[in-house]
Design a protein around this motif. Structure first.
Motif, short mmCIF file in Angstrom:
data_model
loop_
_atom_site.label_atom_id
_atom_site.label_comp_id
_atom_site.label_asym_id
_atom_site.label_seq_id
_atom_site.Cartn_x
_atom_site.Cartn_y
_atom_site.Cartn_z
N GLU A 445 36.78 50.62 47.54
CA GLU A 445 36.27 51.83 46.89
C GLU A 445 35.55 51.53 45.57
O GLU A 445 35.19 52.45 44.84
CB GLU A 445 37.42 52.80 46.63
CG GLU A 445 38.15 53.27 47.88
CD GLU A 445 37.22 53.97 48.85
OE1 GLU A 445 36.31 54.69 48.38
OE2 GLU A 445 37.39 53.81 50.06
N CYS A 446 35.34 50.26 45.28
CA CYS A 446 34.77 49.86 43.98
C CYS A 446 33.30 49.49 44.16
O CYS A 446 32.97 48.53 44.88
CB CYS A 446 35.55 48.69 43.41
SG CYS A 446 34.88 48.05 41.86
N LEU A 447 32.41 50.23 43.51
CA LEU A 447 30.98 49.97 43.61
C LEU A 447 30.63 48.60 43.06
O LEU A 447 29.82 47.87 43.63
CB LEU A 447 30.20 51.06 42.87
CG LEU A 447 28.67 50.93 42.88
CD1 LEU A 447 28.13 50.95 44.31
CD2 LEU A 447 28.03 52.03 42.05
N THR A 448 31.26 48.21 41.95
CA THR A 448 31.00 46.90 41.34
C THR A 448 31.34 45.78 42.31
O THR A 448 30.61 44.80 42.45
CB THR A 448 31.81 46.74 40.05
OG1 THR A 448 31.42 47.74 39.12
CG2 THR A 448 31.58 45.37 39.42
N GLY A 487 24.43 42.77 29.79
CA GLY A 487 24.61 43.42 31.08
C GLY A 487 24.61 42.49 32.28
O GLY A 487 24.50 42.95 33.42
N TYR A 488 24.76 41.18 32.07
CA TYR A 488 24.77 40.24 33.19
C TYR A 488 26.12 40.30 33.92
O TYR A 488 27.18 40.24 33.28
CB TYR A 488 24.50 38.81 32.71
CG TYR A 488 23.03 38.52 32.53
CD1 TYR A 488 22.30 37.91 33.53
CD2 TYR A 488 22.38 38.88 31.35
CE1 TYR A 488 20.95 37.66 33.37
CE2 TYR A 488 21.03 38.63 31.18
CZ TYR A 488 20.32 38.02 32.20
OH TYR A 488 18.97 37.77 32.05
N GLU A 489 26.06 40.43 35.24
CA GLU A 489 27.25 40.39 36.08
C GLU A 489 27.34 38.99 36.69
O GLU A 489 26.55 38.61 37.55
CB GLU A 489 27.16 41.44 37.20
CG GLU A 489 27.28 42.87 36.71
CD GLU A 489 28.73 43.26 36.47
OE1 GLU A 489 29.63 42.46 36.80
OE2 GLU A 489 28.96 44.36 35.94
N VAL A 490 28.30 38.22 36.25
CA VAL A 490 28.48 36.87 36.77
C VAL A 490 29.37 36.92 38.01
O VAL A 490 30.45 37.50 37.99
CB VAL A 490 29.11 35.95 35.70
CG1 VAL A 490 29.43 34.58 36.29
CG2 VAL A 490 28.16 35.80 34.51
N ASP A 491 28.90 36.30 39.09
CA ASP A 491 29.63 36.33 40.36
C ASP A 491 30.37 35.03 40.63
O ASP A 491 31.39 35.03 41.33
CB ASP A 491 28.65 36.57 41.51
CG ASP A 491 27.82 37.82 41.30
OD1 ASP A 491 28.42 38.89 41.14
OD2 ASP A 491 26.58 37.73 41.26
N TYR A 492 29.85 33.95 40.11
CA TYR A 492 30.40 32.64 40.43
C TYR A 492 30.47 31.82 39.14
O TYR A 492 29.49 31.78 38.38
CB TYR A 492 29.48 31.94 41.44
CG TYR A 492 30.15 30.99 42.39
CD1 TYR A 492 31.15 30.11 41.98
CD2 TYR A 492 29.78 30.94 43.73
CE1 TYR A 492 31.75 29.24 42.85
CE2 TYR A 492 30.37 30.06 44.63
CZ TYR A 492 31.35 29.21 44.19
OH TYR A 492 31.95 28.35 45.06
N GLU A 559 41.33 30.62 45.38
CA GLU A 559 40.80 31.45 46.46
C GLU A 559 41.16 32.92 46.31
O GLU A 559 40.67 33.76 47.08
CB GLU A 559 41.24 30.92 47.82
CG GLU A 559 42.73 30.76 47.98
CD GLU A 559 43.20 29.35 47.65
OE1 GLU A 559 44.09 28.86 48.36
OE2 GLU A 559 42.68 28.75 46.69
N ASP A 560 42.03 33.25 45.33
CA ASP A 560 42.41 34.65 45.10
C ASP A 560 41.67 35.28 43.92
O ASP A 560 41.88 36.47 43.63
CB ASP A 560 43.92 34.75 44.85
CG ASP A 560 44.74 34.51 46.10
OD1 ASP A 560 44.28 34.90 47.17
OD2 ASP A 560 45.84 33.93 46.00
N LEU A 561 40.84 34.53 43.23
CA LEU A 561 40.21 35.04 42.01
C LEU A 561 39.13 36.07 42.34
O LEU A 561 38.40 35.93 43.33
CB LEU A 561 39.59 33.88 41.23
CG LEU A 561 40.56 32.79 40.77
CD1 LEU A 561 39.81 31.68 40.04
CD2 LEU A 561 41.65 33.37 39.87
N PRO A 562 39.00 37.12 41.51
CA PRO A 562 37.96 38.13 41.76
C PRO A 562 36.54 37.57 41.62
O PRO A 562 35.62 38.02 42.30
CB PRO A 562 38.25 39.20 40.71
CG PRO A 562 39.09 38.54 39.67
CD PRO A 562 39.86 37.49 40.37
N ARG A 563 36.36 36.62 40.69
CA ARG A 563 35.09 35.88 40.63
C ARG A 563 35.30 34.54 41.32
O ARG A 563 36.33 33.90 41.15
CB ARG A 563 34.66 35.62 39.18
CG ARG A 563 34.10 36.81 38.45
CD ARG A 563 33.48 36.38 37.12
NE ARG A 563 32.88 37.50 36.42
CZ ARG A 563 33.49 38.19 35.45
NH1 ARG A 563 34.71 37.87 35.06
NH2 ARG A 563 32.86 39.20 34.87
#
Length: 742
Positions: A445-448, A487-492, A559-563
């Motif tokens: 349910e999270c847009l982000t 405003g940078y969204e870091v994914d990795y 392997e459980d980290l959100p990023r």
């Protein structure tokens, strides 16, 4: 076109398709026939119209052709003689008409509507089977005409299509099979109709080099054939593929009659070279196709698939195909489960491949089980995405899942775990029985969270690489602050040594304020210094291990980290970098920052690991491989020093006792020598700093805080170092923004 009462000259009982049927079937077919009369030039069928009927030509002559496209002339495919049937392909497949048909002379036909046909087939299935015997050559002729039109332009004629078809062979390869191998003799050119191939070759060191992909509508094997040399590369199918094999003799005849094809082939070769050596200049990237494999109830992911489709749509036109949605779009309720041996299989595959010309991203949603649709989804995809609910207990690998994955061993396979909340734990239980390349966590349910998944899947992820550098690594905190404020969204996140420590904390979901508290904690050297008898190292490592556990927790897994996160250690046992994508977070970071002689190494699978800075202190190359065409941001905390180099005055050997006495005796001249710690720390960065000269181009954004004047053990000066990182990142972002507006 007008109705007229006529009697067929050619009775169905003598027709080559229907003649062997029982009289009951003949009577049923005759009862459903409706007579039609066409004047010369009348159009019977128009390309793109629905397939609502088929026709038996009783008298006259019909012409089949493709409508003009992009200013080209129409392409004549075939002439239909009396006794032939026409329109049966669209009727059986449910597809729109794939060609137009007009009367070349006055003609009499008999029409059988879809409703009449379906009534007969329901009672006599053998009628449909008989129809398939005449479908396959027409499918091949149309597809060949499309391929030749691309190759020859608008000069293609009906004779050309028929001549090439008569002298060509249709080849089918399953995923993983080879079309030909390097150094094989060149005996033919191949035109790819459906699927995708990969070309590879061996370099001078015997290593396999990827030369790129060949997709539908392209040729392969033309270079060796035109130059009369052996094959210069090996070509294999990376998904189920079909192609037309054009012999050398047939190609010579084709080129003699259509010399412009030489330029088309040359253009193909040039474009292939451009893609190989300058992939960023490829203006027509192929569609990304993914197979979503539900490990539990498919229905629970329907809404989620729509949300993913919307999120991916930001980066390009996206299509999500479930079995039902495919059936509806294709126009046949049985199409998704059609056996691969069925006569319509080639047409279905061609339809799916054609969608890759319309969409940038295609997600096939498989059934929960090894159905025909599940197999088709996997065969059409370049990437497998297993999906399951993290709230449920990790299921054992089922037989159908195991069979599916074994059938596609070379396909990248990832796992998406859907959560109600993040962060989470337990991914390792899902991975226990599965060979998974990567794990993604999705808060439904999270847009982000959905946007992050879309960036990762589409190749638009933002990767942040943090270099090692001891206390200088605290500059990473300031750089992250500036990125967050922009405003940078870091994914990795990836890093080495101190970069791994800061990056690991950031990957847990921490923000820059949390990281600032971490920097303050490390400012007290007493927290990590625990001297011991220097047999393996100066420190026992107990304190640094304890503080890492306090930061990350005892049971937090990468392997459980959100990023997503990785860190690098140096494997002394195998002389290679050790890259941690999975495993206990604290232990992985501990290995990445095990400074030789300062902290003891760790044992990993019986190998000895030390600080990753020895081999790859700034792993831009690893991050680039992970995010592909995404954005790579690097923070290098080891820029060249602006200080004047200290003058040392020792010779070829050094007595530690003499150095000590020179410092204790106020009247003696002090002997200036580098410290053990300084030599060790500087030695670690030499190799990586040398390598960085060749790797800096891998970063899209490079932040270089001027912190070289700080020692690698100056943790007490963390606040100044953090500020340097913040200002350097702000400056880089301002310069980048100025370039955009210039």
């Amino acid at each position: 076109m007008r109705l007229q009462a006529v009697s067929p000259k050619i009775p169905l009982s003598s027709h080559p398709v229907f003649g062997f049927f029982d009289q009951d079937i003949i009577d049923k077919l005759n009862a459903g026939l409706e007579p039609i009369f066409l004047e010369k030039g009348d159009q019977l069928l128009r390309q793109g119209d629905p397939g609502d009927a088929m026709f038996l030509l009783d008298d006259g002559l019909l012409s089949v052709y493709l409508e003009p496209v992009d200013g080209q002339s129409r392409i004549d495919l075939n002439s239909i003689m009396p006794g032939s049937i026409v329109g049966e392909l669209a009727l059986i497949s449910g597809q729109p008409r794939n060609a137009s048909v007009e009367a070349s002379e006055p003609s009499t036909l008999f029409k059988l509507s879809r409703s009449s046909f379906e009534t007969i087939v329901e009672q006599y299935p053998e009628v449909e089977a008989a129809m398939f015997t005449v479908i396959q050559p027409r499918i091949q002729r149309k597809q060949l005409a499309e391929m030749l039109s691309t190759l020859l332009g608008d000069t293609i004629t009906q004779d050309t299509v028929q001549n090439v078809q008569a002298r060509s062979e249709w080849i089918t390869l399953l995923s993983g099979e080879f079309l030909f191998r390097e150094n094989d003799p060149a005996d033919a050119l191949y035109i790819v109709v459906n699927g995708r191939l990969r070309a590879t070759a061996l370099d001078s060191n015997g290593l396999t080099v990827d030369l790129g992909e060949v997709g539908a509508g392209e040729t392969v094997g033309e270079y060796a054939l035109l130059t009369d040399n052996p094959r210069t590369a090996s070509v294999s199918a990376i998904r189920d593929s079909s192609m037309i094999k054009v012999s050398a003799d047939a190609l010579q005849t084709l080129l003699a009659n259509h010399p412009q094809a030489v330029f088309k082939l040359a253009q193909t070769l040039i474009n292939r070279q451009v893609r190989q050596y300058a992939p960023e200049k490829d203006m027509n990237p192929r569609a990304m196709t993914m197979c979503l494999v539900p490990l539990d109830d498919v229905a629970r992911y329907v809404d989620l698939c729509q949300a993913i489709e919307q999120a991916l749509g930001v980066y390009g036109k996206t299509l999500v195909l479930t079995a039902d949605r495919f059936n509806a779009l294709y126009g046949n309720d049985d199409a998704s489960q059609m056996p691969f041996s069925h006569a319509l299989n080639n047409l279905i595959t061609h339809w799916l491949n054609s969608r890759e010309n319309e969409y940038k991203y295609i997600i096939y949603v498989a059934d929960q089980g090894y159905s025909n649709w599940t197999q088709r989804c996997a065969r059409q995809s370049d990437r497998m995405l297993l999906i399951g609910s993290a709230e449920d207990t990790a299921p054992d690998q089922q037989d159908w899942e195991r069979t599916l994955l074994r059938s596609h061993p070379d396909t990248q396979t990832d796992l998406i775990l859907v959560h109600e909340t993040l962060p989470s734990d337990g991914a390792r239980y899902w991975l226990a029985e599965r060979d998974i390349d990567s794990v993604f966590h999705l808060k439904s349910e999270c847009l982000t969270s959905r946007k992050r998944l879309a960036r990762m899947l589409s190749g638009n992820a933002v990767g942040l690489v943090l270099a090692g550098g001891g206390a200088r690594g605290m500059a990473h905190v300031g750089a992250i602050r500036a990125l967050e404020e922009a405003g940078y969204e870091v994914d990795y996140v990836g890093g080495t040594s101190m970069g791994a420590l800061v990056g690991g904390a950031y990957a847990t979901g921490a923000d820059w304020k949390d990281l600032a508290e971490l920097a303050a904690k490390f400012s007290d050297p007493k927290l990590i210094k625990d001297p011991t008898v220097p047999i393996t190292a100066l420190m026992s490592g107990r304190k640094v291990t304890s503080i890492l556990k306090s930061i990350y927790g005892n049971e937090t897994y990468i392997e459980d980290l959100p990023r997503k996160f990785f860190c690098v250690a140096s494997n002394l046992s195998r002389s290679r970098p050790e890259i941690f994508h999975q495993g206990l977070l604290w232990r992985s970071v501990r290995g990445s920052m095990a400074i030789p002689s300062i902290f003891p190494p760790i044992i990993h699978k019986e190998d000895i690991l030390v600080d990753g800075a020895l081999m790859n202190n700034f792993p831009l190359d690893i991050m680039r491989r992970e995010v592909g065409s995404g954005v790579v941001i690097g923070v290098d905390v080891n820029p060249p020093s602006t200080k004047r180099r200290r003058a040392y005055d020792f010779g070829s050997h050094v007595s530690g006792w003499r150095v000590l006495m020179s410092r204790l005796n106020p009247f003696a001249k002090s002997i200036k020598v580098p410290s053990i710690n300084g030599v060790v720390m500087r030695s670690m960065f030499v190799n990586s700093n040398y390598q960085f000269r060749n790797m800096r181009g891998l970063a899209d954004m490079l932040i270089t805080p001027q912190v070289s004047d700080y020692g690698v053990l100056d943790y007490d000066k963390y606040q100044d170092i953090v500020d340097y990182g913040y200002r350097a990142a702000q400056k880089m972002l301002e310069e980048r923004e100025a370039l955009k507006t210039a």
